[in-house]
Design a protein around this motif. Sequence first.
Motif, PDB file in Angstrom:
ATOM      1  N   ARG A 137      30.434  33.574  38.456  1.00  0.00           N
ATOM      2  CA  ARG A 137      30.211  35.052  38.787  1.00  0.00           C
ATOM      3  C   ARG A 137      31.758  35.731  38.590  1.00  0.00           C
ATOM      4  NH1 ARG A 137      26.426  33.529  42.641  1.00  0.00           N
ATOM      5  NH2 ARG A 137      27.906  33.880  44.172  1.00  0.00           N
ATOM      6  N   LEU A 138      32.913  35.405  39.257  1.00  0.00           N
ATOM      7  CA  LEU A 138      33.911  35.922  39.239  1.00  0.00           C
ATOM      8  C   LEU A 138      34.666  35.933  37.871  1.00  0.00           C
ATOM      9  CD1 LEU A 138      35.626  34.907  42.548  1.00  0.00           C
ATOM     10  CD2 LEU A 138      34.582  37.395  41.977  1.00  0.00           C
ATOM     11  N   MET A 139      34.451  35.139  37.132  1.00  0.00           N
ATOM     12  CA  MET A 139      35.050  34.729  35.805  1.00  0.00           C
ATOM     13  C   MET A 139      34.174  35.843  34.808  1.00  0.00           C
ATOM     14  SD  MET A 139      37.591  32.853  35.840  1.00  0.00           S
ATOM     15  CE  MET A 139      37.694  33.090  33.940  1.00  0.00           C
ATOM     16  N   LYS A 140      32.910  35.863  34.841  1.00  0.00           N
ATOM     17  CA  LYS A 140      32.250  36.921  34.133  1.00  0.00           C
ATOM     18  C   LYS A 140      32.710  38.187  34.374  1.00  0.00           C
ATOM     19  CE  LYS A 140      28.320  34.298  33.188  1.00  0.00           C
ATOM     20  NZ  LYS A 140      26.815  34.435  32.843  1.00  0.00           N
ATOM     21  N   ILE A 141      33.032  38.428  35.537  1.00  0.00           N
ATOM     22  CA  ILE A 141      33.673  40.057  35.921  1.00  0.00           C
ATOM     23  C   ILE A 141      35.060  40.150  35.241  1.00  0.00           C
ATOM     24  CG2 ILE A 141      34.571  41.588  37.645  1.00  0.00           C
ATOM     25  CD1 ILE A 141      32.170  40.086  39.578  1.00  0.00           C
ATOM     26  N   LEU A 142      35.786  39.070  35.460  1.00  0.00           N
ATOM     27  CA  LEU A 142      37.186  39.268  34.841  1.00  0.00           C
ATOM     28  C   LEU A 142      36.881  39.284  33.276  1.00  0.00           C
ATOM     29  CD1 LEU A 142      39.183  36.694  37.087  1.00  0.00           C
ATOM     30  CD2 LEU A 142      39.436  39.128  36.803  1.00  0.00           C
ATOM     31  N   TRP A 143      36.390  38.366  32.610  1.00  0.00           N
ATOM     32  CA  TRP A 143      35.931  38.598  31.189  1.00  0.00           C
ATOM     33  C   TRP A 143      35.531  39.906  30.871  1.00  0.00           C
ATOM     34  CZ3 TRP A 143      33.360  33.368  31.846  1.00  0.00           C
ATOM     35  CH2 TRP A 143      34.386  32.048  31.685  1.00  0.00           C
ATOM     36  N   GLU A 144      34.784  40.612  31.643  1.00  0.00           N
ATOM     37  CA  GLU A 144      34.342  41.912  31.228  1.00  0.00           C
ATOM     38  C   GLU A 144      35.370  42.923  31.554  1.00  0.00           C
ATOM     39  OE1 GLU A 144      30.913  44.806  32.913  1.00  0.00           O
ATOM     40  OE2 GLU A 144      30.318  42.832  32.362  1.00  0.00           O
ATOM     41  N   ARG A 145      35.912  42.879  32.680  1.00  0.00           N
ATOM     42  CA  ARG A 145      36.915  43.947  33.068  1.00  0.00           C
ATOM     43  C   ARG A 145      38.451  43.741  32.810  1.00  0.00           C
ATOM     44  NH1 ARG A 145      35.633  46.948  37.925  1.00  0.00           N
ATOM     45  NH2 ARG A 145      37.871  47.107  38.030  1.00  0.00           N
ATOM     46  N   GLY A 146      38.504  42.574  32.561  1.00  0.00           N
ATOM     47  CA  GLY A 146      40.075  42.320  32.278  1.00  0.00           C
ATOM     48  C   GLY A 146      40.706  42.052  33.888  1.00  0.00           C
ATOM     49  N   GLU A 147      42.227  42.421  33.772  1.00  0.00           N
ATOM     50  CA  GLU A 147      42.975  42.391  35.081  1.00  0.00           C
ATOM     51  C   GLU A 147      42.236  43.115  36.257  1.00  0.00           C
ATOM     52  OE1 GLU A 147      47.619  42.176  35.335  1.00  0.00           O
ATOM     53  OE2 GLU A 147      47.000  43.999  35.347  1.00  0.00           O
ATOM     54  N   SER A 148      42.143  42.580  37.204  1.00  0.00           N
ATOM     55  CA  SER A 148      41.583  43.035  38.637  1.00  0.00           C
ATOM     56  C   SER A 148      42.244  42.633  39.644  1.00  0.00           C
ATOM     57  CB  SER A 148      40.118  42.857  38.560  1.00  0.00           C
ATOM     58  OG  SER A 148      39.275  43.522  37.474  1.00  0.00           O
ATOM     59  N   ALA A 149      42.210  43.537  40.835  1.00  0.00           N
ATOM     60  CA  ALA A 149      42.473  43.150  42.217  1.00  0.00           C
ATOM     61  C   ALA A 149      41.346  42.504  42.862  1.00  0.00           C
ATOM     62  CB  ALA A 149      43.085  44.331  42.916  1.00  0.00           C
ATOM     63  N   VAL A 150      41.520  41.899  43.857  1.00  0.00           N
ATOM     64  CA  VAL A 150      40.564  41.426  44.722  1.00  0.00           C
ATOM     65  C   VAL A 150      39.633  42.130  45.234  1.00  0.00           C
ATOM     66  CG1 VAL A 150      39.672  39.901  46.708  1.00  0.00           C
ATOM     67  CG2 VAL A 150      41.567  39.229  45.575  1.00  0.00           C
ATOM     68  N   GLY A 151      40.008  43.415  45.510  1.00  0.00           N
ATOM     69  CA  GLY A 151      39.035  44.685  46.022  1.00  0.00           C
ATOM     70  C   GLY A 151      38.004  45.067  44.750  1.00  0.00           C
ATOM     71  N   ASP A 152      38.464  45.205  43.411  1.00  0.00           N
ATOM     72  CA  ASP A 152      38.031  45.375  42.367  1.00  0.00           C
ATOM     73  C   ASP A 152      36.870  44.370  42.291  1.00  0.00           C
ATOM     74  OD1 ASP A 152      39.468  47.620  41.966  1.00  0.00           O
ATOM     75  OD2 ASP A 152      41.055  46.493  40.874  1.00  0.00           O
ATOM     76  N   LEU A 153      37.301  43.082  42.178  1.00  0.00           N
ATOM     77  CA  LEU A 153      36.434  42.208  41.978  1.00  0.00           C
ATOM     78  C   LEU A 153      34.998  42.096  43.121  1.00  0.00           C
ATOM     79  CD1 LEU A 153      38.605  39.049  41.410  1.00  0.00           C
ATOM     80  CD2 LEU A 153      37.323  40.460  39.545  1.00  0.00           C
ATOM     81  N   VAL A 154      35.494  42.322  44.434  1.00  0.00           N
ATOM     82  CA  VAL A 154      34.272  42.448  45.427  1.00  0.00           C
ATOM     83  C   VAL A 154      33.240  43.772  45.145  1.00  0.00           C
ATOM     84  CG1 VAL A 154      33.984  43.208  47.770  1.00  0.00           C
ATOM     85  CG2 VAL A 154      35.717  41.574  47.229  1.00  0.00           C
ATOM     86  N   ALA A 155      33.932  44.800  44.507  1.00  0.00           N
ATOM     87  CA  ALA A 155      32.981  45.933  44.087  1.00  0.00           C
ATOM     88  C   ALA A 155      32.562  45.840  42.990  1.00  0.00           C
ATOM     89  CB  ALA A 155      34.058  47.187  44.300  1.00  0.00           C
ATOM     90  N   ALA A 156      32.778  45.060  42.169  1.00  0.00           N
ATOM     91  CA  ALA A 156      32.321  44.817  40.945  1.00  0.00           C
ATOM     92  C   ALA A 156      31.021  43.698  40.964  1.00  0.00           C
ATOM     93  CB  ALA A 156      33.046  44.428  39.677  1.00  0.00           C
TER      94      ALA A 156
END
Length: 132
Positions: free
Chosen positions: A15-34
Amino acid sequence: MPPKRSITLTEAELRLMKILWERGESAVGDLVAAMPDGATLAYNSVLTTIRILEQKGYVRHRQAGRAFMYSPCVAEQEAERSEVRNMMRRFFGNSRERLLLSLLGDDEVTPEELKRLKDAIDRAADDRPEEV
């Protein structure tokens, strides 16, 4: 002796990798929100999971002020291939044929999917150099 680290992805890691692949570079807070609805994780859980992903070699970080920015260092397609190869090795004795036959024997394969698979096999055969 600690157990050998798995190179496969858990559901939470994926789930986290899919968010990173979609959004690119992100902070932990951005990942939590996404995180998708129904799959939310607490900040500390995301932080722990992202650190595990970094240990596995899927993610790297850089420091931006006080925050760490995480980005994928494995492409989605590369991760997909790795997971399929792992499954093929574990369940099908490294046989592509057995894997494909298993998929083709599934009652849920539609005629359209079968047509696309046939076309892909034909293209793959056409791309192979002829043996002398």
